[in-house]
Scaffold this motif. Structure first.
Motif, PDB file in Angstrom:
ATOM      1  N   MET A  34      28.509  47.845-114.169  1.00 50.91           N
ATOM      2  CA  MET A  34      27.675  46.874-113.475  1.00 50.91           C
ATOM      3  C   MET A  34      28.039  46.825-111.993  1.00 50.91           C
ATOM      4  N   VAL A  35      29.330  46.835-111.695  1.00 52.31           N
ATOM      5  CA  VAL A  35      29.786  46.797-110.302  1.00 52.31           C
ATOM      6  C   VAL A  35      29.371  48.074-109.572  1.00 52.31           C
ATOM      7  N   LYS A  36      29.530  49.217-110.209  1.00 50.27           N
ATOM      8  CA  LYS A  36      29.112  50.485-109.601  1.00 50.27           C
ATOM      9  C   LYS A  36      27.609  50.504-109.350  1.00 50.27           C
ATOM     10  N   SER A  37      26.851  50.003-110.307  1.00 51.63           N
ATOM     11  CA  SER A  37      25.397  49.941-110.145  1.00 51.63           C
ATOM     12  C   SER A  37      25.025  49.017-108.997  1.00 51.63           C
ATOM     13  N   PHE A  38      25.718  47.892-108.891  1.00 51.94           N
ATOM     14  CA  PHE A  38      25.462  46.949-107.812  1.00 51.94           C
ATOM     15  C   PHE A  38      25.733  47.585-106.453  1.00 51.94           C
ATOM     16  N   GLU A  39      26.869  48.292-106.343  1.00 53.81           N
ATOM     17  CA  GLU A  39      27.217  48.959-105.080  1.00 53.81           C
ATOM     18  C   GLU A  39      26.194  50.029-104.722  1.00 53.81           C
ATOM     19  N   GLU A  40      25.771  50.806-105.702  1.00 50.87           N
ATOM     20  CA  GLU A  40      24.747  51.825-105.452  1.00 50.87           C
ATOM     21  C   GLU A  40      23.439  51.154-105.039  1.00 50.87           C
ATOM     22  N   GLY A  41      23.113  50.063-105.709  1.00 51.89           N
ATOM     23  CA  GLY A  41      21.904  49.320-105.384  1.00 51.89           C
ATOM     24  C   GLY A  41      21.907  48.807-103.955  1.00 51.89           C
ATOM     25  N   LYS A  42      23.056  48.328-103.485  1.00 54.49           N
ATOM     26  CA  LYS A  42      23.153  47.865-102.093  1.00 54.49           C
ATOM     27  C   LYS A  42      22.847  48.989-101.130  1.00 54.49           C
ATOM     28  N   GLU A  43      23.363  50.173-101.399  1.00 55.35           N
ATOM     29  CA  GLU A  43      23.100  51.338-100.547  1.00 55.35           C
ATOM     30  C   GLU A  43      21.616  51.706-100.576  1.00 55.35           C
ATOM     31  N   LEU A  44      21.015  51.632-101.747  1.00 58.85           N
ATOM     32  CA  LEU A  44      19.601  51.961-101.883  1.00 58.85           C
ATOM     33  C   LEU A  44      18.723  50.958-101.145  1.00 58.85           C
ATOM     34  N   VAL A  45      19.060  49.676-101.241  1.00 59.00           N
ATOM     35  CA  VAL A  45      18.301  48.645-100.520  1.00 59.00           C
ATOM     36  C   VAL A  45      18.416  48.881 -99.016  1.00 59.00           C
ATOM     37  N   LYS A  46      19.609  49.206 -98.559  1.00 64.96           N
ATOM     38  CA  LYS A  46      19.825  49.470 -97.132  1.00 64.96           C
ATOM     39  C   LYS A  46      18.970  50.661 -96.683  1.00 64.96           C
ATOM     40  N   LEU A  47      18.981  51.726 -97.457  1.00 64.57           N
ATOM     41  CA  LEU A  47      18.188  52.915 -97.126  1.00 64.57           C
ATOM     42  C   LEU A  47      16.697  52.591 -97.083  1.00 64.57           C
ATOM     43  N   CYS A  48      16.202  51.901 -98.107  1.00 74.31           N
ATOM     44  CA  CYS A  48      14.779  51.558 -98.154  1.00 74.31           C
ATOM     45  C   CYS A  48      14.391  50.670 -96.979  1.00 74.31           C
ATOM     46  N   THR A  49      15.230  49.712 -96.653  1.00 72.96           N
ATOM     47  CA  THR A  49      14.957  48.815 -95.526  1.00 72.96           C
ATOM     48  C   THR A  49      14.901  49.590 -94.215  1.00 72.96           C
ATOM     49  N   GLU A  50      15.856  50.495 -94.021  1.00 69.57           N
ATOM     50  CA  GLU A  50      15.879  51.309 -92.799  1.00 69.57           C
ATOM     51  C   GLU A  50      14.631  52.183 -92.700  1.00 69.57           C
ATOM     52  N   ARG A  51      14.254  52.795 -93.820  1.00 73.79           N
ATOM     53  CA  ARG A  51      13.077  53.668 -93.814  1.00 73.79           C
ATOM     54  C   ARG A  51      11.809  52.867 -93.529  1.00 73.79           C
ATOM     55  N   LEU A  52      11.676  51.693 -94.143  1.00 73.25           N
ATOM     56  CA  LEU A  52      10.492  50.857 -93.908  1.00 73.25           C
ATOM     57  C   LEU A  52      10.432  50.386 -92.460  1.00 73.25           C
ATOM     58  N   SER A  53      11.575  50.013 -91.899  1.00 74.40           N
ATOM     59  CA  SER A  53      11.611  49.574 -90.501  1.00 74.40           C
ATOM     60  C   SER A  53      11.195  50.701 -89.569  1.00 74.40           C
ATOM     61  N   SER A  54      11.657  51.898 -89.875  1.00 79.87           N
ATOM     62  CA  SER A  54      11.305  53.060 -89.061  1.00 79.87           C
ATOM     63  C   SER A  54       9.802  53.327 -89.108  1.00 79.87           C
ATOM     64  N   VAL A  55       9.240  53.273 -90.290  1.00 79.13           N
ATOM     65  CA  VAL A  55       7.804  53.511 -90.442  1.00 79.13           C
ATOM     66  C   VAL A  55       7.009  52.410 -89.751  1.00 79.13           C
ATOM     67  N   GLU A  56       7.456  51.178 -89.903  1.00 76.16           N
ATOM     68  CA  GLU A  56       6.737  50.064 -89.287  1.00 76.16           C
ATOM     69  C   GLU A  56       6.649  50.237 -87.772  1.00 76.16           C
ATOM     70  N   ARG A  57       7.738  50.730 -87.166  1.00 74.00           N
ATOM     71  CA  ARG A  57       7.734  50.951 -85.719  1.00 74.00           C
ATOM     72  C   ARG A  57       6.739  52.039 -85.323  1.00 74.00           C
ATOM     73  N   LYS A  58       6.479  52.966 -86.223  1.00 74.65           N
ATOM     74  CA  LYS A  58       5.592  54.082 -85.912  1.00 74.65           C
ATOM     75  C   LYS A  58       4.116  53.784 -86.179  1.00 74.65           C
ATOM     76  N   VAL A  59       3.879  52.813 -87.030  1.00 76.51           N
ATOM     77  CA  VAL A  59       2.496  52.523 -87.421  1.00 76.51           C
ATOM     78  C   VAL A  59       1.733  51.918 -86.255  1.00 76.51           C
ATOM     79  N   GLU A  60       0.563  52.430 -86.040  1.00 79.01           N
ATOM     80  CA  GLU A  60      -0.330  51.865 -85.024  1.00 79.01           C
ATOM     81  C   GLU A  60      -1.651  51.571 -85.683  1.00 79.01           C
ATOM     82  N   GLU A  61      -2.270  50.544 -85.234  1.00 73.93           N
ATOM     83  CA  GLU A  61      -3.589  50.263 -85.760  1.00 73.93           C
ATOM     84  C   GLU A  61      -4.631  50.649 -84.715  1.00 73.93           C
TER      85      GLU A  61
END
Length: 79
Positions: A34-61
């Motif tokens: 459970m602890v290992k899964s939680f730690e991996e999950g934190k890394e995955l959330v961080k990665l997804c957040t970074e990727r979404l932020s990057s895309v958001e900066r690039k999106v233009e309407e």
């Protein structure tokens, strides 16, 4: 683990995160896992957040002005 996570696409990271949540919610895992899964999950959330932020900066309407001219402007969160 962190280097493996960084190599995942957004979609793969999100899928893995969903798998981890399902596994943790099932209650069918021991505390160490459970602890290992939680730690991996934190890394995955961080990665997804970074990727979404990057895309958001690039999106233009595209917007038309009164004369019908199409121009690009930064993405706005307001609808």
């Amino acid at each position: 683990m962190a280097s493996e996570v960084k190599e995942l696409s957004f979609e793969a990271a999100l899928k893995r995160l969903e798998e981890l949540v399902e596994k943790m919610e099932s209650g069918q895992t021991d505390l160490d896992s459970m602890v290992k899964s939680f730690e991996e999950g934190k890394e995955l959330v961080k990665l997804c957040t970074e990727r979404l932020s990057s895309v958001e900066r690039k999106v233009e309407e595209l917007a038309k002005d009164a004369s019908g001219k199409v121009s690009a402007k930064p993405f706005s969160e307001e609808f």
